[in-house]
Design a protein around this motif. Structure first.
Motif, mmCIF file in Angstrom:
data_model
loop_
_atom_site.group_PDB
_atom_site.id
_atom_site.type_symbol
_atom_site.label_atom_id
_atom_site.label_comp_id
_atom_site.label_asym_id
_atom_site.label_seq_id
_atom_site.Cartn_x
_atom_site.Cartn_y
_atom_site.Cartn_z
ATOM 1 N N VAL A 1 0.876 -1.174 0.000
ATOM 2 C CA VAL A 1 0.000 0.000 0.000
ATOM 3 C C VAL A 1 0.910 1.220 0.000
ATOM 4 C CG1 VAL A 1 -1.855 1.264 1.131
ATOM 5 C CG2 VAL A 1 -1.786 -1.244 1.265
ATOM 6 N N HIS A 2 0.803 1.985 -1.055
ATOM 7 C CA HIS A 2 1.680 3.137 -1.269
ATOM 8 C C HIS A 2 0.947 4.428 -0.928
ATOM 9 C CE1 HIS A 2 4.621 5.768 -3.187
ATOM 10 N NE2 HIS A 2 3.652 6.297 -3.917
ATOM 11 N N THR A 3 1.601 5.294 -0.152
ATOM 12 C CA THR A 3 1.026 6.589 0.182
ATOM 13 C C THR A 3 1.406 7.600 -0.883
ATOM 14 O OG1 THR A 3 1.253 6.068 2.533
ATOM 15 C CG2 THR A 3 0.770 8.357 1.949
ATOM 16 N N SER A 4 0.424 7.993 -1.652
ATOM 17 C CA SER A 4 0.611 9.003 -2.683
ATOM 18 C C SER A 4 0.232 10.364 -2.097
ATOM 19 C CB SER A 4 -0.236 8.648 -3.914
ATOM 20 O OG SER A 4 -0.113 9.620 -4.913
ATOM 21 N N SER A 5 -0.442 11.206 -2.856
ATOM 22 C CA SER A 5 -0.799 12.551 -2.390
ATOM 23 C C SER A 5 -1.825 13.161 -3.327
ATOM 24 C CB SER A 5 0.451 13.443 -2.349
ATOM 25 O OG SER A 5 0.112 14.800 -2.139
ATOM 26 N N ILE A 6 -2.624 14.077 -2.796
ATOM 27 C CA ILE A 6 -3.507 14.841 -3.676
ATOM 28 C C ILE A 6 -2.692 15.694 -4.643
ATOM 29 C CG2 ILE A 6 -5.474 14.893 -2.102
ATOM 30 C CD1 ILE A 6 -4.608 17.717 -1.275
ATOM 31 N N ALA A 7 -1.398 15.865 -4.362
ATOM 32 C CA ALA A 7 -0.539 16.670 -5.237
ATOM 33 C C ALA A 7 -0.405 16.083 -6.632
ATOM 34 C CB ALA A 7 0.850 16.822 -4.604
ATOM 35 N N VAL A 8 -0.711 14.804 -6.795
ATOM 36 C CA VAL A 8 -0.562 14.180 -8.116
ATOM 37 C C VAL A 8 -1.776 14.430 -8.996
ATOM 38 C CG1 VAL A 8 0.855 12.382 -7.055
ATOM 39 C CG2 VAL A 8 -1.560 11.914 -7.528
ATOM 40 N N LEU A 9 -2.805 15.087 -8.468
ATOM 41 C CA LEU A 9 -4.044 15.315 -9.193
ATOM 42 C C LEU A 9 -4.245 16.793 -9.495
ATOM 43 C CD1 LEU A 9 -6.419 13.033 -7.072
ATOM 44 C CD2 LEU A 9 -5.172 12.418 -9.161
#
Length: 349
Positions: A114-122
């Motif tokens: 499970v990888h923690t991404s970010s709203i920054a990628v959207l």
């Protein structure tokens, strides 16, 4: 899930995730750079500490053997808002470190991530009021180095899935996280501390999606159990103007919220001054030049649709009043702010 390996275990999200997993009877192996700091932060939590750094994954790779799930929450983030350029560090840790971690974990037999991404990628799309998981940014066109590094880190997850058909990975995209255990502190935590110490020059005209780190930790755990392979799940929380969030902080602390609006011209000047201060001292600043540019660009881009995670993972977001109360309680209990400064503080951690 009997055994989990967690990166970023002393971060705001990581330490809340470790606590949640341990409370559910999961054996946790926690990657930390400083065991001394980790023992203090995670006092009383049954956890096995693994000393290591994403800059040298091979040094701790063998510790991942036997883990049912790898939770990747570590990221190079806080230092990137101290002013100056941090692109090299962002790429080395967030992108190259993620690539090396995924390959090492696979080599050690780990098949669920499970990888923690970010709203920054959207980024929002014209005609859509809310931004969802399908609206990705173009890394090649992205000027913010942190945002770009998170986009590229997600690509490493996608590449690993293509390379290994038996690997299962899903991604959780948090918003602007607050909550107890913010030892760093994060940018969000520093904003709370600046409010508590009366250091805010006024209200910046921007919005954030506020979310409790404990709710994001829950999303990570449920994603490990129910998440679909390659799927992204927004855990963005509640969209608020900074001024509205400061009013909530005021309501739980009794401290007055600033009313003066900080115009962009003044904020830009402060950012340039902060840059010079950061270069001299290496200390975090209220806003860096890159941070100012991003805030100005993103001020209307913070409305996200978390309904997919709510629907498929059962995710629920607690009230911001509870999040801020517990965060302030934790800061006071751990010496970040004098309790006597606060006229009123209800609730408990």
């Amino acid at each position: 899930m009997k055994t989990a390996f967690v990166t970023g275990s002393t971060g705001l999200l990581g330490n809340n995730l470790v606590r949640l997993l341990a409370s559910r009877g999961v054996k946790v192996k926690a990657l930390v750079r400083s065991p001394e700091r980790a023992w203090k932060l995670l006092a009383g939590v049954p956890v096995e500490l693994v000393k290591g750094d994403l800059a040298d994954v091979e040094s701790f790779a063998s510790a991942m053997r036997g883990a049912d799930v790898l939770f990747h929450t570590a990221a190079y983030f806080r230092d990137s808002y101290k002013g100056g350029s941090h692109e090299a560090g962002l790429m080395r840790i967030n992108v190259e470190g993620t690539r090396a971690l995924l390959e090492a974990a696979y080599g050690q037999g780990v098949r669920r991530v499970v990888h923690t991404s970010s709203i920054a990628v959207l980024a929002p799309r014209q005609g859509h009021r809310l931004t969802n998981e399908t609206m990705g940014r173009d890394a090649e066109q992205e000027p913010d180095a942190y945002y770009r590094s998170k986009i590229l880190a997600d690509r490493e997850v996608d590449t690993a899935l293509e390379r290994h058909p038996d690997l299962h990975a899903s991604l959780v995209l948090p918003g602007f996280m607050n909550g107890p255990g913010d030892a760093g502190p994060t940018t969000a935590g520093q904003l709370v501390l600046d409010f508590l110490h009366g250091r805010l020059p006024g209200v910046i005209n921007t919005r954030f999606s506020y979310v409790d780190a404990r709710d994001v930790a829950t999303a990570l755990v449920v994603a490990a159990e129910k998440g679909q392979r390659g799927e992204r799940y927004l855990a963005a929380g509640r969209d608020l103007h900074v001024g509205e969030a400061l009013e909530v902080l005021s309501s739980v602390t009794g401290l007055p919220a600033p009313e003066r609006q900080v115009p962009d011209a003044l904020l830009g000047t402060l950012a340039l001054m902060n840059e010079a201060w950061a270069r001299l001292t290496g200390r975090p600043v209220l806003v860096s030049w890159q941070g100012f540019r991003t805030l100005r660009r993103e001020r209307t881009n913070m409305a996200f649709d978390s309904s997919k995670a709510e629907r498929t993972l059962g995710l629920r977001f607690r009230p911001l009043e509870e999040t801020f109360t517990d965060a302030v309680q934790w800061f006071t209990a751990n010496g970040y702010v004098d309790r006597a400064r606060l006229p009123r503080l209800v609730g408990s951690v």
